[in-house]
Design an enzyme around this catalytic site. Structure first.
Site, mmCIF file in Angstrom:
data_model
loop_
_atom_site.group_PDB
_atom_site.id
_atom_site.type_symbol
_atom_site.label_atom_id
_atom_site.label_comp_id
_atom_site.label_asym_id
_atom_site.label_seq_id
_atom_site.Cartn_x
_atom_site.Cartn_y
_atom_site.Cartn_z
ATOM 1 N N ASP A 1 189.780 6.089 54.005
ATOM 2 C CA ASP A 1 189.772 6.055 55.473
ATOM 3 C C ASP A 1 188.445 6.660 55.921
ATOM 4 O O ASP A 1 187.725 7.275 55.110
ATOM 5 C CB ASP A 1 190.978 6.866 56.005
ATOM 6 C CG ASP A 1 191.085 6.856 57.526
ATOM 7 O OD1 ASP A 1 190.521 5.945 58.174
ATOM 8 O OD2 ASP A 1 191.743 7.779 58.077
ATOM 9 N N CYS B 1 192.955 1.241 56.394
ATOM 10 C CA CYS B 1 193.670 1.080 57.670
ATOM 11 C C CYS B 1 192.774 0.493 58.757
ATOM 12 O O CYS B 1 193.273 -0.040 59.742
ATOM 13 C CB CYS B 1 194.252 2.417 58.114
ATOM 14 S SG CYS B 1 193.007 3.658 58.542
ATOM 15 N N HIS C 1 199.915 9.134 60.739
ATOM 16 C CA HIS C 1 199.782 7.763 61.257
ATOM 17 C C HIS C 1 200.882 6.902 60.611
ATOM 18 O O HIS C 1 200.611 6.012 59.810
ATOM 19 C CB HIS C 1 198.388 7.218 60.928
ATOM 20 C CG HIS C 1 198.005 6.008 61.715
ATOM 21 N ND1 HIS C 1 198.801 5.470 62.713
ATOM 22 C CD2 HIS C 1 196.897 5.212 61.659
ATOM 23 C CE1 HIS C 1 198.201 4.415 63.228
ATOM 24 N NE2 HIS C 1 197.058 4.231 62.609
ATOM 25 N N ARG D 1 200.417 -4.814 60.908
ATOM 26 C CA ARG D 1 200.758 -3.857 61.955
ATOM 27 C C ARG D 1 201.682 -4.535 62.973
ATOM 28 O O ARG D 1 202.658 -3.952 63.442
ATOM 29 C CB ARG D 1 199.494 -3.343 62.652
ATOM 30 C CG ARG D 1 198.591 -2.455 61.800
ATOM 31 C CD ARG D 1 199.229 -1.117 61.519
ATOM 32 N NE ARG D 1 199.554 -0.410 62.746
ATOM 33 C CZ ARG D 1 198.686 0.306 63.486
ATOM 34 N NH1 ARG D 1 197.437 0.461 63.065
ATOM 35 N NH2 ARG D 1 199.071 0.918 64.587
ATOM 36 N N GLN E 1 201.041 2.946 60.517
ATOM 37 C CA GLN E 1 200.072 2.316 59.602
ATOM 38 C C GLN E 1 200.657 2.210 58.195
ATOM 39 O O GLN E 1 200.472 1.219 57.500
ATOM 40 C CB GLN E 1 198.777 3.141 59.577
ATOM 41 C CG GLN E 1 197.712 2.551 58.666
ATOM 42 C CD GLN E 1 197.169 1.228 59.167
ATOM 43 O OE1 GLN E 1 196.742 1.123 60.296
ATOM 44 N NE2 GLN E 1 197.189 0.198 58.317
ATOM 45 N N ARG F 1 199.657 7.618 71.319
ATOM 46 C CA ARG F 1 198.539 7.985 70.427
ATOM 47 C C ARG F 1 197.856 9.189 71.047
ATOM 48 O O ARG F 1 197.349 9.118 72.168
ATOM 49 C CB ARG F 1 197.563 6.812 70.280
ATOM 50 C CG ARG F 1 196.268 7.234 69.618
ATOM 51 C CD ARG F 1 195.408 6.081 69.177
ATOM 52 N NE ARG F 1 195.951 5.484 67.975
ATOM 53 C CZ ARG F 1 195.258 4.685 67.157
ATOM 54 N NH1 ARG F 1 194.007 4.371 67.430
ATOM 55 N NH2 ARG F 1 195.819 4.181 66.076
HETATM 56 N N1 CP Z 1 194.348 1.402 62.009
HETATM 57 C C1 CP Z 1 194.428 1.677 63.327
HETATM 58 O O1 CP Z 1 195.307 2.398 63.793
HETATM 59 O O2 CP Z 1 193.510 1.036 64.088
HETATM 60 P P1 CP Z 1 193.201 1.313 65.626
HETATM 61 O O3 CP Z 1 192.611 2.686 65.732
HETATM 62 O O4 CP Z 1 192.205 0.225 65.989
HETATM 63 O O5 CP Z 1 194.453 1.192 66.424
HETATM 64 N N1 NVA Z 2 191.843 8.885 60.475
HETATM 65 C C1 NVA Z 2 191.463 7.938 61.481
HETATM 66 C C2 NVA Z 2 192.420 6.773 61.504
HETATM 67 C C3 NVA Z 2 192.038 5.678 62.445
HETATM 68 C C4 NVA Z 2 193.056 4.577 62.500
HETATM 69 C C5 NVA Z 2 191.407 8.628 62.841
HETATM 70 O O1 NVA Z 2 192.294 9.434 63.130
HETATM 71 O O2 NVA Z 2 190.485 8.363 63.593
#
Ligand code: CP
Ligand code: NVA
Length: 307
Positions: free
Chosen positions: A223, A263, A129, A291, A132, A102
């Site tokens: 989101d 998400c 992502h 997930r 997700q 990540r």
């Molecule tokens: N939806 C998602 O990726 O959640 P987190 O940021 O908690 O991993």
């Molecule tokens: N768009 C958000 C998604 C979090 C799961 C971010 O990148 O923070």
């Protein structure tokens, strides 16, 4: 060997195979059956951003598959102190069987993957992502909501939007995206998705009016308006995104039994109202739980590709 960096590199059939694998593993788990399909393997998880669901689902999933997961934040490893990505990739992939990352730039995971001897999974970048979307589509499958799917995404043109676009392009459904002016999706990714959609019959429409997007939609999703890394823009964004909250009035424009997905994490009173969120909380938390199952399907599938 395959990496999972974006949905672009996968066919619809492959994505469905991954999801079927995940659903089978989910069914077994609900019956108390744990197959140690990745026994003695390790997953390195590199986190340069926060996470609740991604960390818990990958780590728990690996344990349930008989494997081990290592949590590596950039405070713990030398990557955060300037060790080159290509060196980190060669070291970690000489010891571990899979890597989940990540991070910020999509180019970072692409570089990592190009030096990695093992599959690399995108656990969120600024651009995409994809894990997700595996969970989201699995949830729609479980709720019999994939036929005649018309999805509406309301909010910021971000990593989630781009992955929804890629899914619509691959699977051939209609996706309408409503963002405020200046917060549109990435033009290059949109052009790529429109090109891919020509083959599947998918329709991707972008607009600035959320009401137009949700009209008769079968699925409505949103989101956060402020993604990780944009915290200093939060106050300004709250003002600009005024009128983009998914509330009862907006949901009433969608189909009668329209599903709502998020998400998570969700910010009530901003991108979604408390009422809409709570009314649809069962599906949203199933989406979050998925997930775990979808990613187990993905890891077992990626491991099989290595033979
Ligand atoms: N939806 C998602 O990726 O959640 P987190 O940021 O908690 O991993
Ligand atoms: N768009 C958000 C998604 C979090 C799961 C971010 O990148 O923070």
């Amino acid at each position: 060997m395959r990496h999972f960096l974006t949905l672009k590199d996968f066919t619809k059939e492959e994505i469905l195979e991954i999801l079927d694998t995940g659903l089978e593993i989910k069914k077994n788990l609900k019956n108390g059956v744990y197959k140690k399909e990745l026994e003695n393997k390790t997953l390195a998880m590199i986190f340069e951003k926060s996470s609740t669901r991604t960390r818990v689902s990958f780590e728990t999933g690996m344990f349930q598959l008989g494997a081990h997961a290592l949590f590596l934040s950039n405070r713990d490893i030398h990557l955060g102190r300037g060790e080159p990505v290509k060196d980190t990739a060669r070291v970690i992939s000489s010891m571990c069987d899979m890597v989940m990352i990540r991070t910020f730039e999509q180019s970072m995971i692409e570089e990592f993957a190009s030096y990695s001897k093992v599959p690399v999974i995108n656990g969120l970048t600024d651009s995409y992502h994809p894990v997700q979307l595996l969970a989201d589509y699995m949830t729609l499958m479980e709720h019999n909501a994939t036929e005649n799917l018309v999805a509406a995404y309301v909010g910021d043109g971000n990593n989630m939007t781009h992955s929804w676009m890629m899914l619509a392009a691959k699977f051939g459904f209609e996706l309408r995206i409503a963002t405020p002016k200046g917060y549109e999706v990435d033009a290059k990714i949109l052009a790529e998705c429109l090109e891919i959609a020509k083959q599947s019959g998918g329709v991707i429409k972008t607009m600035n009016d959320p009401k137009e997007a949700v009209k008769d939609a079968t699925v409505v999703t949103t989101d956060t308006w402020t993604s990780m890394g944009q915290e200093n823009e939060k106050e300004e964004r709250i003002k600009i995104f005024n009128g983009f909250m998914v509330d009862d009035a907006m949901m009433s424009l969608a189909c009668d039994d329209a599903k709502f997905l998020h998400c998570l994490p969700a910010y009530r009173g901003l991108e979604v109202s408390e009422e809409v969120f709570e009314k649809h909380s069962e599906i949203v938390f199933n989406e979050a739980e998925n997930r775990l199952h979808a990613q187990k399907g993905l890891m077992v599938w990626l491991d099989k590709q290595r033979g």
